[in-house]
Design a protein around this motif. Structure first.
Motif, mmCIF file in Angstrom:
data_model
loop_
_atom_site.group_PDB
_atom_site.id
_atom_site.type_symbol
_atom_site.label_atom_id
_atom_site.label_comp_id
_atom_site.label_asym_id
_atom_site.label_seq_id
_atom_site.Cartn_x
_atom_site.Cartn_y
_atom_site.Cartn_z
ATOM 1 N N LEU A 62 1.914 -4.088 7.654
ATOM 2 C CA LEU A 62 1.172 -4.385 6.428
ATOM 3 C C LEU A 62 -0.125 -5.109 6.777
ATOM 4 C CD1 LEU A 62 4.079 -5.750 4.212
ATOM 5 C CD2 LEU A 62 2.908 -3.555 3.966
ATOM 6 N N PRO A 63 -1.113 -5.028 5.931
ATOM 7 C CA PRO A 63 -2.328 -5.808 6.156
ATOM 8 C C PRO A 63 -1.972 -7.292 6.285
ATOM 9 C CG PRO A 63 -2.645 -4.257 4.354
ATOM 10 C CD PRO A 63 -1.181 -4.226 4.704
ATOM 11 N N GLY A 64 -2.573 -7.967 7.228
ATOM 12 C CA GLY A 64 -2.286 -9.383 7.433
ATOM 13 C C GLY A 64 -1.180 -9.639 8.434
ATOM 14 N N PRO B 107 0.826 -1.209 0.000
ATOM 15 C CA PRO B 107 0.000 0.000 0.000
ATOM 16 C C PRO B 107 0.861 1.260 0.000
ATOM 17 C CG PRO B 107 -0.723 -1.547 1.691
ATOM 18 C CD PRO B 107 0.569 -2.070 1.144
ATOM 19 N N LEU B 108 0.413 2.288 -0.694
ATOM 20 C CA LEU B 108 1.178 3.533 -0.783
ATOM 21 C C LEU B 108 1.220 4.292 0.534
ATOM 22 C CD1 LEU B 108 0.032 4.861 -4.266
ATOM 23 C CD2 LEU B 108 2.167 3.696 -3.684
ATOM 24 N N ALA B 109 0.115 4.319 1.260
ATOM 25 C CA ALA B 109 0.041 5.104 2.497
ATOM 26 C C ALA B 109 0.279 4.199 3.701
ATOM 27 C CB ALA B 109 -1.311 5.791 2.602
ATOM 28 N N LEU B 110 1.537 4.064 4.086
ATOM 29 C CA LEU B 110 1.882 3.275 5.259
ATOM 30 C C LEU B 110 2.327 4.198 6.381
ATOM 31 C CD1 LEU B 110 3.967 0.390 3.644
ATOM 32 C CD2 LEU B 110 1.639 0.247 4.532
ATOM 33 N N ALA B 111 2.133 3.760 7.610
ATOM 34 C CA ALA B 111 2.581 4.523 8.775
ATOM 35 C C ALA B 111 3.988 4.052 9.133
ATOM 36 C CB ALA B 111 1.620 4.317 9.939
ATOM 37 N N TRP B 112 4.999 4.717 8.587
ATOM 38 C CA TRP B 112 6.399 4.347 8.813
ATOM 39 C C TRP B 112 6.866 4.871 10.156
ATOM 40 C CZ3 TRP B 112 8.609 0.978 5.638
ATOM 41 C CH2 TRP B 112 8.094 0.845 4.358
ATOM 42 N N ARG B 113 7.700 4.078 10.826
ATOM 43 C CA ARG B 113 8.291 4.529 12.097
ATOM 44 C C ARG B 113 9.690 3.954 12.215
ATOM 45 N NH1 ARG B 113 8.009 0.675 16.173
ATOM 46 N NH2 ARG B 113 6.840 -1.164 15.584
ATOM 47 N N SER C 40 4.196 -12.160 8.098
ATOM 48 C CA SER C 40 4.023 -12.068 9.544
ATOM 49 C C SER C 40 4.879 -13.089 10.291
ATOM 50 C CB SER C 40 2.549 -12.252 9.902
ATOM 51 O OG SER C 40 2.379 -12.201 11.287
ATOM 52 N N SER C 41 4.884 -14.333 9.855
ATOM 53 C CA SER C 41 5.651 -15.374 10.551
ATOM 54 C C SER C 41 7.152 -15.112 10.476
ATOM 55 C CB SER C 41 5.326 -16.754 9.979
ATOM 56 O OG SER C 41 5.627 -16.794 8.596
#
Length: 70
Positions: free
Chosen positions: A28-30, A5-11, A50-51
């Motif tokens: 990310l989703p999932g 996705p283009l709009a991610l909340a980066w930290r 995720s894993s």
């Protein structure tokens, strides 16, 4: 593989303070994660399932990367 996705909340880590030599992470989703170089926000992005991300975090917390000789 799905598009990131283009709009991610980066930290970045609070331990990095205001330094520029950091990586940034975004959920990310999932449950997966995306990683990028904070100096090049428009550059390449690494994507982890995720894993795989959970395994990386566990290994990091348990010292699994402490003796890499870096």
């Amino acid at each position: 593989m799905d598009q990131i996705p283009l709009a991610l909340a980066w930290r970045k880590s609070s331990k990095s303070a205001q330094q520029d030599n950091c990586v940034e992470v975004a959920a990310l989703p999932g449950g997966g994660r995306a990683i990028r170089d904070s100096k090049d926000p428009n550059g390449p992005i690494l994507r982890f399932a995720s894993s795989d991300w959970q395994s990386f975090v566990r290994s990091t917390k348990s010292g699994g990367f402490d003796n890499l000789g870096c």
